[in-house]
Design a protein around this motif. Structure first.
Motif, PDB file in Angstrom:
ATOM      1  N   LEU A  35       0.817  -1.213   0.000  1.00 35.74           N
ATOM      2  CA  LEU A  35       0.000   0.000   0.000  1.00 35.74           C
ATOM      3  C   LEU A  35       0.853   1.266   0.000  1.00 35.74           C
ATOM      4  CD1 LEU A  35      -2.788  -1.226   2.426  1.00 35.74           C
ATOM      5  CD2 LEU A  35      -2.871  -1.041  -0.070  1.00 35.74           C
ATOM      6  N   LYS A  36       2.105   1.138   0.376  1.00 35.69           N
ATOM      7  CA  LYS A  36       3.035   2.262   0.234  1.00 35.69           C
ATOM      8  C   LYS A  36       3.447   2.416  -1.227  1.00 35.69           C
ATOM      9  CE  LYS A  36       7.446   4.115   1.919  1.00 35.69           C
ATOM     10  NZ  LYS A  36       8.617   3.871   2.806  1.00 35.69           N
ATOM     11  N   ALA A  37       3.698   1.289  -1.900  1.00 36.07           N
ATOM     12  CA  ALA A  37       4.114   1.333  -3.311  1.00 36.07           C
ATOM     13  C   ALA A  37       2.969   1.756  -4.220  1.00 36.07           C
ATOM     14  CB  ALA A  37       4.649  -0.035  -3.738  1.00 36.07           C
ATOM     15  N   LEU A  38       1.747   1.309  -3.890  1.00 36.32           N
ATOM     16  CA  LEU A  38       0.574   1.600  -4.717  1.00 36.32           C
ATOM     17  C   LEU A  38      -0.602   1.950  -3.797  1.00 36.32           C
ATOM     18  CD1 LEU A  38       0.950  -1.282  -7.312  1.00 36.32           C
ATOM     19  CD2 LEU A  38       0.919   1.145  -7.871  1.00 36.32           C
ATOM     20  N   PRO A  39      -0.703   3.195  -3.377  1.00 34.62           N
ATOM     21  CA  PRO A  39      -1.727   3.581  -2.394  1.00 34.62           C
ATOM     22  C   PRO A  39      -3.164   3.396  -2.875  1.00 34.62           C
ATOM     23  CG  PRO A  39       0.003   5.246  -2.552  1.00 34.62           C
ATOM     24  CD  PRO A  39       0.215   4.307  -3.698  1.00 34.62           C
ATOM     25  N   ASP A  40      -3.377   3.305  -4.182  1.00 30.91           N
ATOM     26  CA  ASP A  40      -4.749   3.241  -4.698  1.00 30.91           C
ATOM     27  C   ASP A  40      -5.278   1.826  -4.903  1.00 30.91           C
ATOM     28  OD1 ASP A  40      -4.959   6.014  -4.771  1.00 30.91           O
ATOM     29  OD2 ASP A  40      -4.104   6.136  -6.781  1.00 30.91           O
ATOM     30  N   TYR A  95     -13.650  -5.139 -10.178  1.00 29.34           N
ATOM     31  CA  TYR A  95     -12.248  -4.734 -10.342  1.00 29.34           C
ATOM     32  C   TYR A  95     -11.834  -4.972 -11.782  1.00 29.34           C
ATOM     33  CZ  TYR A  95     -11.730  -4.223  -5.307  1.00 29.34           C
ATOM     34  OH  TYR A  95     -11.871  -3.794  -4.013  1.00 29.34           O
ATOM     35  N   ALA A  96     -11.079  -4.040 -12.351  1.00 31.09           N
ATOM     36  CA  ALA A  96     -10.644  -4.150 -13.745  1.00 31.09           C
ATOM     37  C   ALA A  96      -9.407  -5.030 -13.891  1.00 31.09           C
ATOM     38  CB  ALA A  96     -10.358  -2.763 -14.316  1.00 31.09           C
ATOM     39  N   THR A  97      -8.596  -5.085 -12.833  1.00 28.48           N
ATOM     40  CA  THR A  97      -7.356  -5.873 -12.842  1.00 28.48           C
ATOM     41  C   THR A  97      -7.250  -6.643 -11.541  1.00 28.48           C
ATOM     42  OG1 THR A  97      -6.238  -4.206 -14.199  1.00 28.48           O
ATOM     43  CG2 THR A  97      -4.842  -5.766 -13.020  1.00 28.48           C
ATOM     44  N   ILE A  98      -6.859  -7.911 -11.644  1.00 32.14           N
ATOM     45  CA  ILE A  98      -6.682  -8.731 -10.448  1.00 32.14           C
ATOM     46  C   ILE A  98      -5.264  -9.309 -10.468  1.00 32.14           C
ATOM     47  CG2 ILE A  98      -7.479 -10.742  -9.153  1.00 32.14           C
ATOM     48  CD1 ILE A  98     -10.271 -10.241 -10.217  1.00 32.14           C
ATOM     49  N   VAL A  99      -4.560  -9.118  -9.358  1.00 30.54           N
ATOM     50  CA  VAL A  99      -3.147  -9.466  -9.234  1.00 30.54           C
ATOM     51  C   VAL A  99      -2.975 -10.656  -8.302  1.00 30.54           C
ATOM     52  CG1 VAL A  99      -0.885  -8.643  -8.423  1.00 30.54           C
ATOM     53  CG2 VAL A  99      -2.439  -7.082  -9.642  1.00 30.54           C
ATOM     54  N   GLU A 100      -2.042 -11.534  -8.632  1.00 26.76           N
ATOM     55  CA  GLU A 100      -1.599 -12.595  -7.727  1.00 26.76           C
ATOM     56  C   GLU A 100      -0.280 -12.166  -7.082  1.00 26.76           C
ATOM     57  OE1 GLU A 100      -1.076 -16.418  -9.438  1.00 26.76           O
ATOM     58  OE2 GLU A 100      -2.838 -16.281 -10.714  1.00 26.76           O
ATOM     59  N   MET A 101      -0.187 -12.321  -5.765  1.00 26.18           N
ATOM     60  CA  MET A 101       1.068 -11.992  -5.078  1.00 26.18           C
ATOM     61  C   MET A 101       1.195 -12.833  -3.819  1.00 26.18           C
ATOM     62  SD  MET A 101       2.497  -8.276  -3.765  1.00 26.18           S
ATOM     63  CE  MET A 101       1.728  -8.356  -2.136  1.00 26.18           C
ATOM     64  N   ASP A 102       2.389 -13.369  -3.579  1.00 21.31           N
ATOM     65  CA  ASP A 102       2.639 -14.161  -2.382  1.00 21.31           C
ATOM     66  C   ASP A 102       2.717 -13.276  -1.148  1.00 21.31           C
ATOM     67  OD1 ASP A 102       2.684 -16.421  -3.901  1.00 21.31           O
ATOM     68  OD2 ASP A 102       4.854 -16.735  -3.794  1.00 21.31           O
ATOM     69  N   ALA A 103       2.443 -13.891   0.008  1.00 25.48           N
ATOM     70  CA  ALA A 103       2.477 -13.157   1.275  1.00 25.48           C
ATOM     71  C   ALA A 103       3.835 -13.196   1.946  1.00 25.48           C
ATOM     72  CB  ALA A 103       1.438 -13.738   2.234  1.00 25.48           C
ATOM     73  N   ASP A 104       4.774 -14.002   1.425  1.00 23.22           N
ATOM     74  CA  ASP A 104       6.013 -14.275   2.155  1.00 23.22           C
ATOM     75  C   ASP A 104       7.151 -13.299   1.859  1.00 23.22           C
ATOM     76  OD1 ASP A 104       6.810 -15.006  -0.366  1.00 23.22           O
ATOM     77  OD2 ASP A 104       6.920 -17.157   0.053  1.00 23.22           O
ATOM     78  N   GLY A 105       6.903 -12.294   1.017  1.00 23.84           N
ATOM     79  CA  GLY A 105       7.938 -11.313   0.712  1.00 23.84           C
ATOM     80  C   GLY A 105       8.796 -11.673  -0.478  1.00 23.84           C
ATOM     81  N   SER A 106       8.558 -12.833  -1.083  1.00 23.32           N
ATOM     82  CA  SER A 106       9.363 -13.208  -2.246  1.00 23.32           C
ATOM     83  C   SER A 106       9.041 -12.339  -3.457  1.00 23.32           C
ATOM     84  CB  SER A 106       9.153 -14.686  -2.579  1.00 23.32           C
ATOM     85  OG  SER A 106       7.784 -14.966  -2.806  1.00 23.32           O
ATOM     86  N   HIS A 107       7.819 -11.830  -3.517  1.00 27.25           N
ATOM     87  CA  HIS A 107       7.424 -10.898  -4.576  1.00 27.25           C
ATOM     88  C   HIS A 107       7.479  -9.482  -4.014  1.00 27.25           C
ATOM     89  CE1 HIS A 107       4.818 -14.458  -6.122  1.00 27.25           C
ATOM     90  NE2 HIS A 107       6.061 -14.542  -6.573  1.00 27.25           N
ATOM     91  N   ALA A 108       8.336  -8.659  -4.575  1.00 29.47           N
ATOM     92  CA  ALA A 108       8.500  -7.295  -4.067  1.00 29.47           C
ATOM     93  C   ALA A 108       7.353  -6.416  -4.556  1.00 29.47           C
ATOM     94  CB  ALA A 108       9.833  -6.711  -4.526  1.00 29.47           C
ATOM     95  N   PRO A 109       6.531  -5.886  -3.660  1.00 28.73           N
ATOM     96  CA  PRO A 109       5.460  -4.985  -4.090  1.00 28.73           C
ATOM     97  C   PRO A 109       5.975  -3.799  -4.886  1.00 28.73           C
ATOM     98  CG  PRO A 109       5.159  -5.615  -1.794  1.00 28.73           C
ATOM     99  CD  PRO A 109       6.525  -6.096  -2.204  1.00 28.73           C
ATOM    100  N   GLU A 110       7.223  -3.416  -4.644  1.00 24.36           N
ATOM    101  CA  GLU A 110       7.813  -2.293  -5.366  1.00 24.36           C
ATOM    102  C   GLU A 110       7.960  -2.576  -6.860  1.00 24.36           C
ATOM    103  OE1 GLU A 110       8.637  -2.243  -1.104  1.00 24.36           O
ATOM    104  OE2 GLU A 110       9.071  -3.769  -2.638  1.00 24.36           O
ATOM    105  N   ASP A 111       7.912  -3.870  -7.249  1.00 28.60           N
ATOM    106  CA  ASP A 111       7.965  -4.238  -8.668  1.00 28.60           C
ATOM    107  C   ASP A 111       6.590  -4.182  -9.334  1.00 28.60           C
ATOM    108  OD1 ASP A 111      10.700  -4.720  -8.800  1.00 28.60           O
ATOM    109  OD2 ASP A 111      10.512  -6.853  -8.319  1.00 28.60           O
ATOM    110  N   LEU A 112       5.542  -4.126  -8.525  1.00 28.01           N
ATOM    111  CA  LEU A 112       4.196  -4.223  -9.089  1.00 28.01           C
ATOM    112  C   LEU A 112       3.829  -3.082 -10.041  1.00 28.01           C
ATOM    113  CD1 LEU A 112       1.597  -5.767  -9.333  1.00 28.01           C
ATOM    114  CD2 LEU A 112       0.808  -4.750  -7.182  1.00 28.01           C
ATOM    115  N   PRO A 113       4.249  -1.826  -9.789  1.00 26.38           N
ATOM    116  CA  PRO A 113       3.922  -0.785 -10.775  1.00 26.38           C
ATOM    117  C   PRO A 113       4.381  -1.124 -12.189  1.00 26.38           C
ATOM    118  CG  PRO A 113       4.673   0.235  -8.746  1.00 26.38           C
ATOM    119  CD  PRO A 113       4.890  -1.247  -8.587  1.00 26.38           C
ATOM    120  N   ARG A 114       5.552  -1.756 -12.333  1.00 30.62           N
ATOM    121  CA  ARG A 114       6.032  -2.128 -13.673  1.00 30.62           C
ATOM    122  C   ARG A 114       5.223  -3.287 -14.253  1.00 30.62           C
ATOM    123  NH1 ARG A 114      10.395  -4.371 -13.993  1.00 30.62           N
ATOM    124  NH2 ARG A 114      10.886  -4.791 -11.807  1.00 30.62           N
ATOM    125  N   VAL A 115       4.843  -4.229 -13.384  1.00 29.14           N
ATOM    126  CA  VAL A 115       4.020  -5.345 -13.851  1.00 29.14           C
ATOM    127  C   VAL A 115       2.675  -4.828 -14.356  1.00 29.14           C
ATOM    128  CG1 VAL A 115       2.834  -7.463 -13.127  1.00 29.14           C
ATOM    129  CG2 VAL A 115       5.157  -7.005 -12.313  1.00 29.14           C
TER     130      VAL A 115
END
Length: 255
Positions: A35-40, A95-115
């Motif tokens: 939510l810090k990387a993508l507040p919306d 929702y227009a877009t639905i994302v899959e992301m792990d809870a364990d920190g292996s996927h960096a939320p900071e990479d999500l804007p590029r995805v």
């Protein structure tokens, strides 16, 4: 009437589905980073009855932040079932877009804007370890080898060009999930990722891969097991044979 270009359709609002099982120590920090990387964006935690109290932690986080939602499931039914439940929840709420992301920190939320940005010209955007610029950090050799072999096997068996078809960090336009037969998704473990990406490509949707850095979890235990590996080997082999048979039948009819 012609369909609007993908870029004109927009990707907002975005829902990030985060399945959990015994991730009590990880769920708070990963949602804070997201939510810090993508507040919306909004996040949906799908907890499979974690005995360590992950669901209770998620409930407290949801009380404090309206962007966080929680779905409680009564048993550990597998990654695929958790994601399908999350997809249905998101589709029902437009929702227009639905994302899959792990809870364990292996996927960096900071990479999500590029995805997400890659959806400008695509229907499925995969955060990939195996395209130029992608990498893994702190993975033991055995896990690296297993992952590489699994992706190579899937590419050969299925005839796909997706380099990281097992990746679990990805973003779907809702049009993909509306079209795919989610009721037919039988794979429960990580093979679910192969299944859904393969079906997406076969349906004619555009798939892109975005380089990410995958980092091995620091807290908790991996959910990878021998049964998960066996499921992937058997199912991918069956799908590959089925596709080859269909191709042969098509050639026979043309001949």
């Amino acid at each position: 009437m012609a369909q609007a270009p993908r870029g004109a359709q927009g990707i907002d609002p975005v829902l990030v589905v985060v399945p959990t099982y015994n991730e009590r120590d990880n769920i708070g920090p990963i949602l804070e980073r997201l939510l810090k990387a993508l507040p919306d964006v909004n996040a949906l935690v799908v907890d499979d009855g974690s005995p360590d109290g992950t669901g209770d932690v998620a409930d407290e986080l949801a009380k404090a932040d309206e962007r966080i939602h929680v779905m409680h499931r009564t048993e550990k039914a597998g990654l695929g079932a958790a994601y399908v439940a999350g997809f249905r929840w998101g589709l029902a709420r437009d929702y227009a877009t639905i994302v899959e992301m792990d809870a364990d920190g292996s996927h960096a939320p900071e990479d999500l804007p590029r995805v997400l940005a890659a959806l400008e010209d695509a229907d499925l955007s995969i955060g990939s370890r195996y395209v130029p610029g992608g990498s893994t950090v702190n993975w033991p050799f055995q896990r690296k080898a297993l992952s590489w072999v699994a992706n190579f096997y899937a590419r050969i068996a299925l005839g796909t060009k997706i380099n990281d078809i097992t990746a679990g960090f990805r973003a779907y336009r809702r049009t993909v999930l509306e079209k795919l037969p989610l009721d037919e998704i039988a794979s429960r473990g990580y093979c679910f990722q192969i299944d859904l990406a393969f079906r997406t490509a076969l349906a004619g949707f555009e798939v892109v891969e975005v380089p990410i850095t995958f980092t091995e979890r620091e807290v908790g235990q991996s959910k990878m097991s021998g049964s998960v590996v066996r499921e992937a080997i058997v199912l991918v082999g069956m799908w590959g044979l089925k596709r080859r048979w269909q191709q042969l039948r098509g050639l026979a009819k043309k001949g």
